[in-house]
Scaffold this motif. Structure first.
Motif, PDB file in Angstrom:
ATOM      1  N   CYS A 120       0.796  -1.541  -0.194  1.00 52.63           N
ATOM      2  CA  CYS A 120      -0.198   0.224  -0.056  1.00 52.63           C
ATOM      3  C   CYS A 120       0.825   1.226   0.313  1.00 52.63           C
ATOM      4  O   CYS A 120       0.653   2.370  -1.320  1.00 52.63           O
ATOM      5  CB  CYS A 120      -0.670   0.073   1.089  1.00 52.63           C
ATOM      6  N   LEU A 121       2.172   1.818   0.806  1.00 54.66           N
ATOM      7  CA  LEU A 121       2.760   2.642   1.165  1.00 54.66           C
ATOM      8  C   LEU A 121       3.606   2.581  -0.760  1.00 54.66           C
ATOM      9  O   LEU A 121       3.751   3.898  -1.078  1.00 54.66           O
ATOM     10  CB  LEU A 121       4.064   2.223   2.287  1.00 54.66           C
ATOM     11  N   LEU A 122       3.633   1.564  -1.223  1.00 58.10           N
ATOM     12  CA  LEU A 122       4.423   1.565  -2.134  1.00 58.10           C
ATOM     13  C   LEU A 122       3.922   2.058  -3.263  1.00 58.10           C
ATOM     14  O   LEU A 122       3.833   3.198  -4.289  1.00 58.10           O
ATOM     15  CB  LEU A 122       5.212   0.232  -3.042  1.00 58.10           C
ATOM     16  N   ILE A 123       2.078   1.882  -3.575  1.00 58.27           N
ATOM     17  CA  ILE A 123       1.285   2.240  -4.261  1.00 58.27           C
ATOM     18  C   ILE A 123       1.208   3.600  -3.936  1.00 58.27           C
ATOM     19  O   ILE A 123       1.133   4.336  -5.219  1.00 58.27           O
ATOM     20  CB  ILE A 123       0.527   1.535  -4.845  1.00 58.27           C
ATOM     21  N   ALA A 124       0.906   3.547  -2.700  1.00 62.22           N
ATOM     22  CA  ALA A 124       1.111   5.302  -2.457  1.00 62.22           C
ATOM     23  C   ALA A 124       2.080   6.929  -2.690  1.00 62.22           C
ATOM     24  O   ALA A 124       2.306   7.718  -3.473  1.00 62.22           O
ATOM     25  CB  ALA A 124       0.853   5.533  -1.166  1.00 62.22           C
ATOM     26  N   VAL A 125       3.431   5.760  -2.429  1.00 58.07           N
ATOM     27  CA  VAL A 125       4.190   6.240  -3.147  1.00 58.07           C
ATOM     28  C   VAL A 125       4.731   6.784  -4.414  1.00 58.07           C
ATOM     29  O   VAL A 125       5.003   7.527  -4.599  1.00 58.07           O
ATOM     30  CB  VAL A 125       5.601   6.063  -2.259  1.00 58.07           C
ATOM     31  N   ILE A 126       4.415   5.964  -5.406  1.00 59.61           N
ATOM     32  CA  ILE A 126       4.309   6.279  -6.678  1.00 59.61           C
ATOM     33  C   ILE A 126       3.051   7.225  -7.153  1.00 59.61           C
ATOM     34  O   ILE A 126       3.490   7.987  -8.266  1.00 59.61           O
ATOM     35  CB  ILE A 126       4.616   4.322  -7.635  1.00 59.61           C
TER      36      ILE A 126
END
Length: 130
Positions: A109-115
């Protein structure tokens, strides 16, 4: 007013995604029940930020006559993603356990938000013609 709503919804969506990812990370440490309950309250905050802002964007960009169809399409699309995520979480839990699965879901979820944050193209003068 339209531009301000866009800026609010953008911030709310990105903040909600970050909150959802961050609250899952401490789960790997097996927090005590009260801390876990507090984290789950923040989970609700993150989900609310995403749900309210996505509904606001939908209402802003769909004519009143098409709004019912727009909400139905939004509902169908979100539930289609749940069709994949629920079994994936269930499989992860059976293979890696609850703590590791929830923590990995938080990282994803963090990876998607950062992207999303890194790839956004904010505009100040945003107008639509309906």
């Amino acid at each position: 007013m339209h531009g301000r709503r866009h800026r609010w919804t953008e911030r709310a969506l990105l903040t909600g995604g970050m909150v959802l990812g961050l609250i899952l990370l401490p789960v790997i440490q097996h927090p005590p029940f009260l801390l876990f309950a507090l984290l789950w309250i923040f989970n609700g905050v993150g989900q609310a930020l995403i749900a309210l802002s996505s509904s606001t964007l939908l209402a802003e960009h769909v004519t009143e006559a098409e709004r019912g169809r727009g909400y139905a399409a939004h509902f169908a699309l979100t539930h289609a993603f749940w069709l994949f995520s629920y079994p994936a979480i269930g499989h992860g839990i059976s293979e890696m356990g609850v703590l590791m699965t929830l923590s990995m879901a938080g990282v994803l979820c963090l990876l998607i938000a950062v992207i999303a944050i890194l790839s956004r193209k904010p505009t100040r003068d945003h107008m639509h013609l309906l």
